[in-house]
Structures are given as C-alpha cells and as structure tokens.
Design a protein around this motif. Structure first.
Motif, mmCIF file in Angstrom:
data_model
loop_
_atom_site.group_PDB
_atom_site.id
_atom_site.type_symbol
_atom_site.label_atom_id
_atom_site.label_comp_id
_atom_site.label_asym_id
_atom_site.label_seq_id
_atom_site.Cartn_x
_atom_site.Cartn_y
_atom_site.Cartn_z
ATOM 1 N N GLN A 57 -9.836 19.611 -4.802
ATOM 2 C CA GLN A 57 -10.622 20.530 -5.620
ATOM 3 C C GLN A 57 -10.044 20.662 -7.022
ATOM 4 N N GLU A 58 -8.733 20.762 -7.121
ATOM 5 C CA GLU A 58 -8.089 20.859 -8.431
ATOM 6 C C GLU A 58 -8.319 19.600 -9.250
ATOM 7 N N SER A 59 -8.241 18.422 -8.578
ATOM 8 C CA SER A 59 -8.427 17.161 -9.287
ATOM 9 C C SER A 59 -9.848 17.029 -9.801
ATOM 10 N N VAL A 60 -10.826 17.384 -8.945
ATOM 11 C CA VAL A 60 -12.223 17.305 -9.360
ATOM 12 C C VAL A 60 -12.483 18.252 -10.519
ATOM 13 N N ALA A 61 -11.960 19.469 -10.420
ATOM 14 C CA ALA A 61 -12.162 20.451 -11.484
ATOM 15 C C ALA A 61 -11.565 19.955 -12.802
ATOM 16 N N LYS A 62 -10.426 19.310 -12.714
ATOM 17 C CA LYS A 62 -9.757 18.831 -13.923
ATOM 18 C C LYS A 62 -10.620 17.821 -14.656
ATOM 19 N N TYR A 63 -11.240 16.897 -13.918
ATOM 20 C CA TYR A 63 -12.059 15.872 -14.561
ATOM 21 C C TYR A 63 -13.408 16.416 -15.005
ATOM 22 N N GLU A 64 -13.936 17.404 -14.300
ATOM 23 C CA GLU A 64 -15.216 17.983 -14.689
ATOM 24 C C GLU A 64 -15.084 18.850 -15.928
ATOM 25 N N MET A 65 -13.938 19.490 -16.102
ATOM 26 C CA MET A 65 -13.751 20.427 -17.210
ATOM 27 C C MET A 65 -13.247 19.745 -18.483
ATOM 28 N N THR A 66 -12.893 18.477 -18.388
ATOM 29 C CA THR A 66 -12.390 17.765 -19.559
ATOM 30 C C THR A 66 -13.504 16.937 -20.159
ATOM 31 N N GLU A 67 -13.753 17.121 -21.452
ATOM 32 C CA GLU A 67 -14.827 16.413 -22.125
ATOM 33 C C GLU A 67 -14.255 15.388 -23.090
ATOM 34 N N GLY A 68 -15.102 14.462 -23.515
ATOM 35 C CA GLY A 68 -14.690 13.442 -24.464
ATOM 36 C C GLY A 68 -14.824 12.050 -23.876
ATOM 37 N N HIS A 69 -15.016 11.070 -24.774
ATOM 38 C CA HIS A 69 -15.226 9.692 -24.333
ATOM 39 C C HIS A 69 -14.046 9.157 -23.542
ATOM 40 N N GLU A 100 -7.060 19.465 0.649
ATOM 41 C CA GLU A 100 -8.334 19.967 0.137
ATOM 42 C C GLU A 100 -8.141 20.690 -1.194
ATOM 43 N N LYS A 101 -7.080 21.465 -1.309
ATOM 44 C CA LYS A 101 -6.801 22.154 -2.557
ATOM 45 C C LYS A 101 -6.542 21.156 -3.681
ATOM 46 N N LEU A 102 -5.787 20.108 -3.352
ATOM 47 C CA LEU A 102 -5.489 19.077 -4.344
ATOM 48 C C LEU A 102 -6.763 18.400 -4.813
ATOM 49 N N GLU A 155 3.366 14.339 -8.321
ATOM 50 C CA GLU A 155 1.999 14.217 -8.816
ATOM 51 C C GLU A 155 1.175 13.403 -7.824
ATOM 52 N N SER A 156 -0.011 13.887 -7.536
ATOM 53 C CA SER A 156 -0.939 13.157 -6.694
ATOM 54 C C SER A 156 -2.344 13.573 -7.065
ATOM 55 N N SER A 157 -3.287 12.645 -6.957
ATOM 56 C CA SER A 157 -4.657 12.963 -7.340
ATOM 57 C C SER A 157 -5.620 12.090 -6.568
ATOM 58 N N MET A 158 -6.866 12.536 -6.527
ATOM 59 C CA MET A 158 -7.898 11.747 -5.867
ATOM 60 C C MET A 158 -8.076 10.402 -6.558
ATOM 61 N N MET A 192 0.847 -1.183 0.000
ATOM 62 C CA MET A 192 0.000 0.000 0.000
ATOM 63 C C MET A 192 0.883 1.234 0.000
ATOM 64 N N SER A 193 0.965 1.893 -1.102
ATOM 65 C CA SER A 193 1.826 3.067 -1.211
ATOM 66 C C SER A 193 1.099 4.289 -0.695
ATOM 67 N N LEU A 194 1.859 5.263 -0.250
ATOM 68 C CA LEU A 194 1.284 6.490 0.275
ATOM 69 C C LEU A 194 1.170 7.493 -0.853
ATOM 70 N N ARG A 195 -0.063 7.731 -1.313
ATOM 71 C CA ARG A 195 -0.261 8.616 -2.443
ATOM 72 C C ARG A 195 -0.893 9.942 -2.022
ATOM 73 N N LYS A 196 -1.137 10.136 -0.726
ATOM 74 C CA LYS A 196 -1.786 11.370 -0.288
ATOM 75 C C LYS A 196 -0.775 12.335 0.309
ATOM 76 N N PRO A 197 -0.872 13.625 0.000
ATOM 77 C CA PRO A 197 0.003 14.612 0.618
ATOM 78 C C PRO A 197 -0.432 14.883 2.045
ATOM 79 N N SER A 198 0.488 15.387 2.847
ATOM 80 C CA SER A 198 0.134 15.728 4.222
ATOM 81 C C SER A 198 -0.743 16.961 4.227
ATOM 82 N N ALA A 199 -1.620 17.038 5.216
ATOM 83 C CA ALA A 199 -2.557 18.161 5.301
ATOM 84 C C ALA A 199 -2.065 19.150 6.345
#
Length: 243
Positions: free
Chosen positions: A23-35, A19-21, A101-104, A1-8
């Motif tokens: 929000q940025e990750s969610v925004a990235k996937y919501e703003m990108t369109e295509g199959h 929390e910032k990470l 690099e880290s993401s939800m 089990m690797s540690l992929r989360k940044p410290s808060a």
C-alpha cells in the motif's frame, strides 16, 4: 533470484507487513507526478536489479551479432554476460536488506530481469550454438515459459515459504531460474572445444521422431536436458536449499 519480499506476519487480524508495504509503495507512485517520477522513485537496489537486466539484454544482442558476423568474440561475450547478471542478482537482495528497502516495483523488476538474463538469454545461446531444429525451438520456448511461470509462482508464494530470523527463505520450490547458468557453462565448454554449429557440431547428435532427417521431426538429444531442466523449475515437490 534474490529474495526481495519481506515476511508476512498477521497480528490480531491486522494487515500483514507485506500488505502495508504494498500500500505504501502504490501510494508513493500514485502521489508522485512528472514525466520521470518513476526513475526518481527507484531505490538503489532497483538500479542494481536493472543492471542484471542490462547484462541479459547485452547477451541477447551479442548472440544476434554472432549470428550475423560469425565472429566468435561476440559469442564469448554473449556467454559471459549472464554470469555478470548473476552477480547483480545476488547484489540487489543484499543492497535491499542493507538499506532496509523493499518495494513492489523492486520485486517485479527482479523477476523480469531474471527472465531476461537466465531465461531468454540462455535459450538464445542454445539456438546460436546449434539447437536450431523445429523441435529444438519448441523445447527452448518451453524452457523460457517454464522460467516465466516459475518466477510468477515465486512472487505469489514467497511469503508462505518458511524463513529464518533475517527473513531469508529456507528453500526454493523448484530449481531457481539462475540455475540455467549451469547450461550456459556447458555451452561455454562446447564453444571452447568447437562442438558448435559450423564446426564439429553439437555432442550426442540428433534423433528423428518423425519424417526424414533434417525435417521438422528432428531433435538434438541434448534438448531433452533443457526440457528436464524446465520441468525441474516448475516442480512443486523439488525443494532446493537456499544458500
């Protein structure tokens, strides 16, 4: 089990880095369109994590092929793939830190891949080599579910675990799920010795808790080890130093 989360860390009531990470990750996937926008947004570390899941999946299918064909080569392949999954599980965290690099989605991928490679695959391997009574399957199901709960707790609490300057956690709460490879190593040794179903049988034999021998009340003694291992994974007080 690797540690992929940044410290808060919180400063003057502002958002934490995590929390910032998120929000940025969610925004990235919501703003990108295509199959195939999901695939395009994968980071290198995410692809390494998926390789872990691929190894676990191949282990499951090799176990199934062994049950169908009784060809021991398939069983050895099934035993080897979780070890390959461990390699990718270690590698994805290193790649994430190397590339900063880290993401939800990376965090969730890591847990799901671990569940396949170190939860479902080892449990099925145990069934394949001979843990096939009704109570055996109950224990193995509990083993998988405890692994699932342990991974969920890790995702929820990792930010609160003390870390060093590089963001690496000092310890794990409970046995990390990749520790199940210890059980896979035992099953591998038994396979080499012929102590499996269809040959000499599982060591330590069985005990009958109720009913007649061979009925629903029969349990392989070694299944108790799987049960204890499962309990150790969800333990709150057991702290395993992170190497």
């Amino acid at each position: 089990m690797s540690l992929r989360k940044p410290s808060a860390t919180t400063t003057n009531g502002h958002e934490t880095a995590e929390e910032k990470l998120q929000q940025e990750s969610v925004a990235k996937y919501e703003m990108t369109e295509g199959h195939f926008s999901l695939v395009r947004n994968f980071r290198l570390a995410d692809l390494v994590t998926i390789a872990n899941g691929i190894c676990g999946s191949f282990s499951i299918f090799m176990s199934a092929k062994y049950l169908v064909s009784n060809d021991e080569d398939y069983l050895w392949s099934a035993l080897a793939f979780p070890l390959a999954g461990l390699f990718f599980d270690f590698l994805d965290g290193k790649v994430a830190r190397w590339r900063n690099e880290s993401s939800m989605i990376g965090q969730e991928l890591d847990s799901l891949a671990d569940l396949i490679s170190f939860g479902v695959a080892p449990a099925l391997l145990a069934f394949v080599v001979g843990f096939r009574t009704y109570l055996d399957t109950v224990v193995l199901t509990g083993f998988i579910c405890c692994g699932l709960a342990r991974l969920a707790r890790f995702n929820a609490t990792v930010a609160s675990i003390p870390k060093d300057a590089k963001g690496k956690a000092h310890y794990f709460e409970g046995l990390p799920i990749p520790s199940s490879l210890g059980l896979v190593a035992i099953l591998s040794y038994w396979t080499k010795q012929g102590w499996i179903e269809g040959k000499h049988g599982i060591p330590w034999g069985t005990l009958t808790l109720w009913g007649k021998a061979g009925g629903d009340g029969e349990l392989h003694v070694f299944s108790i080890v799987f049960g204890l291992w499962a309990a150790a994974m969800v333990s709150k007080t057991l702290r395993v130093p992170k190497i």
